[in-house]
Design a protein around this motif. Structure first.
Motif, mmCIF file in Angstrom:
data_model
loop_
_atom_site.group_PDB
_atom_site.id
_atom_site.type_symbol
_atom_site.label_atom_id
_atom_site.label_comp_id
_atom_site.label_asym_id
_atom_site.label_seq_id
_atom_site.Cartn_x
_atom_site.Cartn_y
_atom_site.Cartn_z
ATOM 1 N N TYR A 42 -22.588 -33.623 -37.030
ATOM 2 C CA TYR A 42 -21.191 -33.681 -36.534
ATOM 3 C C TYR A 42 -20.283 -32.767 -36.678
ATOM 4 O O TYR A 42 -19.270 -32.494 -36.224
ATOM 5 N N LYS A 43 -20.515 -31.829 -37.916
ATOM 6 C CA LYS A 43 -19.534 -30.920 -38.193
ATOM 7 C C LYS A 43 -19.907 -29.533 -37.496
ATOM 8 O O LYS A 43 -18.897 -28.745 -37.637
ATOM 9 N N VAL A 44 -21.043 -29.616 -37.063
ATOM 10 C CA VAL A 44 -21.410 -28.312 -36.220
ATOM 11 C C VAL A 44 -20.910 -28.471 -34.858
ATOM 12 O O VAL A 44 -21.339 -29.480 -34.083
ATOM 13 N N SER A 45 -19.959 -27.673 -34.188
ATOM 14 C CA SER A 45 -19.414 -27.941 -32.953
ATOM 15 C C SER A 45 -20.054 -26.992 -31.840
ATOM 16 O O SER A 45 -19.980 -26.986 -30.656
ATOM 17 N N ASP A 46 -20.995 -26.093 -32.489
ATOM 18 C CA ASP A 46 -21.880 -25.382 -31.604
ATOM 19 C C ASP A 46 -22.949 -25.894 -31.348
ATOM 20 O O ASP A 46 -24.321 -25.348 -31.984
ATOM 21 N N LYS A 47 -23.143 -26.669 -30.660
ATOM 22 C CA LYS A 47 -24.343 -27.505 -30.251
ATOM 23 C C LYS A 47 -25.298 -26.649 -29.406
ATOM 24 O O LYS A 47 -24.778 -25.962 -28.492
ATOM 25 N N ALA A 48 -26.484 -26.495 -29.380
ATOM 26 C CA ALA A 48 -27.589 -25.736 -28.625
ATOM 27 C C ALA A 48 -27.993 -26.824 -27.528
ATOM 28 O O ALA A 48 -28.357 -26.281 -26.245
ATOM 29 N N VAL A 49 -28.329 -28.080 -27.764
ATOM 30 C CA VAL A 49 -29.108 -28.730 -26.755
ATOM 31 C C VAL A 49 -28.429 -30.291 -27.086
ATOM 32 O O VAL A 49 -28.235 -30.677 -28.120
ATOM 33 N N ARG A 50 -28.248 -31.250 -26.106
ATOM 34 C CA ARG A 50 -27.921 -32.747 -26.226
ATOM 35 C C ARG A 50 -28.366 -33.225 -24.864
ATOM 36 O O ARG A 50 -28.615 -32.811 -23.722
ATOM 37 N N ILE A 51 -28.884 -34.492 -25.258
ATOM 38 C CA ILE A 51 -29.266 -35.575 -24.320
ATOM 39 C C ILE A 51 -28.881 -36.729 -24.245
ATOM 40 O O ILE A 51 -28.650 -37.338 -25.418
ATOM 41 N N ILE A 52 -28.636 -37.334 -23.111
ATOM 42 C CA ILE A 52 -28.001 -38.813 -23.140
ATOM 43 C C ILE A 52 -29.023 -39.383 -22.411
ATOM 44 O O ILE A 52 -29.345 -39.183 -21.143
ATOM 45 N N TYR A 53 -29.405 -40.381 -22.759
ATOM 46 C CA TYR A 53 -30.543 -41.493 -22.038
ATOM 47 C C TYR A 53 -30.208 -42.714 -22.635
ATOM 48 O O TYR A 53 -29.712 -43.275 -23.436
ATOM 49 N N SER A 54 -31.115 -43.757 -21.923
ATOM 50 C CA SER A 54 -31.144 -45.063 -22.156
ATOM 51 C C SER A 54 -32.511 -45.470 -22.747
ATOM 52 O O SER A 54 -33.553 -44.904 -22.451
ATOM 53 N N ARG A 55 -32.573 -46.634 -23.837
ATOM 54 C CA ARG A 55 -33.590 -46.758 -24.459
ATOM 55 C C ARG A 55 -34.030 -48.064 -24.062
ATOM 56 O O ARG A 55 -33.882 -49.134 -24.710
ATOM 57 N N ARG A 74 -38.445 -42.118 -14.829
ATOM 58 C CA ARG A 74 -36.957 -41.357 -15.258
ATOM 59 C C ARG A 74 -36.841 -41.058 -16.817
ATOM 60 O O ARG A 74 -35.645 -41.008 -16.966
ATOM 61 N N THR A 75 -37.823 -41.429 -17.509
ATOM 62 C CA THR A 75 -37.836 -41.182 -18.915
ATOM 63 C C THR A 75 -36.710 -41.896 -19.760
ATOM 64 O O THR A 75 -36.007 -41.341 -20.218
ATOM 65 N N GLY A 76 -36.945 -43.192 -19.621
ATOM 66 C CA GLY A 76 -36.035 -44.183 -20.133
ATOM 67 C C GLY A 76 -35.764 -44.954 -19.284
ATOM 68 O O GLY A 76 -36.907 -45.629 -18.485
ATOM 69 N N ALA A 77 -34.520 -45.600 -19.238
ATOM 70 C CA ALA A 77 -34.333 -47.117 -18.321
ATOM 71 C C ALA A 77 -32.833 -46.471 -17.553
ATOM 72 O O ALA A 77 -32.165 -45.508 -17.974
ATOM 73 N N ASN A 78 -32.500 -47.152 -16.538
ATOM 74 C CA ASN A 78 -31.326 -46.972 -15.696
ATOM 75 C C ASN A 78 -31.262 -45.632 -15.277
ATOM 76 O O ASN A 78 -32.082 -45.034 -14.437
ATOM 77 N N GLU A 79 -30.330 -44.825 -15.331
ATOM 78 C CA GLU A 79 -30.093 -43.292 -14.736
ATOM 79 C C GLU A 79 -31.199 -42.544 -15.378
ATOM 80 O O GLU A 79 -31.427 -42.583 -16.881
ATOM 81 N N ALA A 80 -31.497 -41.342 -14.711
ATOM 82 C CA ALA A 80 -32.363 -40.610 -15.408
ATOM 83 C C ALA A 80 -31.475 -39.713 -16.446
ATOM 84 O O ALA A 80 -30.448 -39.458 -16.430
ATOM 85 N N PRO A 81 -32.341 -39.501 -17.603
ATOM 86 C CA PRO A 81 -31.533 -38.976 -18.671
ATOM 87 C C PRO A 81 -30.939 -37.531 -18.353
ATOM 88 O O PRO A 81 -31.632 -36.875 -17.291
ATOM 89 N N GLU A 82 -29.729 -36.988 -18.981
ATOM 90 C CA GLU A 82 -29.041 -35.768 -18.674
ATOM 91 C C GLU A 82 -29.449 -35.111 -19.886
ATOM 92 O O GLU A 82 -28.819 -35.449 -20.910
ATOM 93 N N ILE A 83 -30.241 -33.863 -19.815
ATOM 94 C CA ILE A 83 -30.342 -32.992 -20.755
ATOM 95 C C ILE A 83 -29.083 -31.816 -20.783
ATOM 96 O O ILE A 83 -29.279 -31.136 -19.419
ATOM 97 N N THR A 84 -28.428 -31.165 -21.580
ATOM 98 C CA THR A 84 -27.569 -30.345 -21.512
ATOM 99 C C THR A 84 -27.894 -29.050 -22.487
ATOM 100 O O THR A 84 -28.085 -29.225 -23.812
ATOM 101 N N PHE A 85 -28.031 -27.992 -21.850
ATOM 102 C CA PHE A 85 -28.548 -26.547 -22.679
ATOM 103 C C PHE A 85 -27.364 -25.891 -22.867
ATOM 104 O O PHE A 85 -26.729 -25.506 -21.711
#
Length: 179
Positions: A42-55, A74-85
């Motif tokens: 969490y100390k690193v503000s320069d993220k390379a990739v993040r994914i939000i998904y339901s389990r 959908r690779t999880g549940a509910n909405e399809a996950p969103e991956i951000t590069f």
């Protein structure tokens, strides 16, 4: 008279306070939302990739019942996950521009097809159209002795990037992401 008016005003106020506090809130989602990122510090503000998904959870069901082999999932549940590069990457051998994409998969016995798609905010994979694919890669499916009750995604650091590892039951699927 002043006391009667004050008491009446307090009674009316109590009705409104009671009405406000009677608001119904939904319970916990049966397939809670989660996120994974790299780097995960969490100390690193320069993220390379993040994914939000339901389990989703197995709850006595088989992986094949929930993520049917040969069908877009959908690779999880509910909405399809969103991956951000947050920067351009090489995703499983294909160059992908920085941006946010839906993550879909097609499970298979020995390999999974992993899809980055341009249709965000889609419920499940019901509106999937292959024409919106940004990248489509194959990833080997392997087995682990440890069974995971809840579908999970994590990033494992490797030289030059990370592997996005998806796991559920004893199945593990890793996609290399080079930065």
């Amino acid at each position: 008279m002043k006391k009667v008016f004050t008491l009446a005003l307090m009674a009316v106020a109590m009705v409104f306070v009671t009405e406000t506090s009677a608001q119904e809130f939904s319970g916990l989602d049966k397939s809670p939302m989660d996120a994974a990122s790299y780097p995960s510090d969490y100390k690193v503000s320069d993220k390379a990739v993040r994914i939000i998904y339901s389990r989703p959870q197995l709850k006595g069901r088989s992986l094949a019942e929930l993520a049917k082999p040969g069908e877009v999932w959908r690779t999880g549940a509910n909405e399809a996950p969103e991956i951000t590069f947050y920067k351009d990457v090489n995703f499983g051998g294909q160059d992908v521009k920085a941006g946010t994409y839906a993550l879909l998969t097609i499970p298979g016995e020995k390999e999974w097809t992993v899809i980055l798609h341009d249709n965000l905010n889609q419920w499940g994979s019901y509106f999937y159209k292959e024409g919106g694919d940004v990248a489509r890669v194959s990833a080997a499916a392997s087995s682990d002795e440890k069974s995971l009750e809840a579908f999970s995604i994590a990033f494992k650091e490797v030289e030059g990037g990370v592997h996005m590892v998806m796991g559920w039951d004893t199945t593990r699927v890793a996609v290399p992401i080079m930065m």
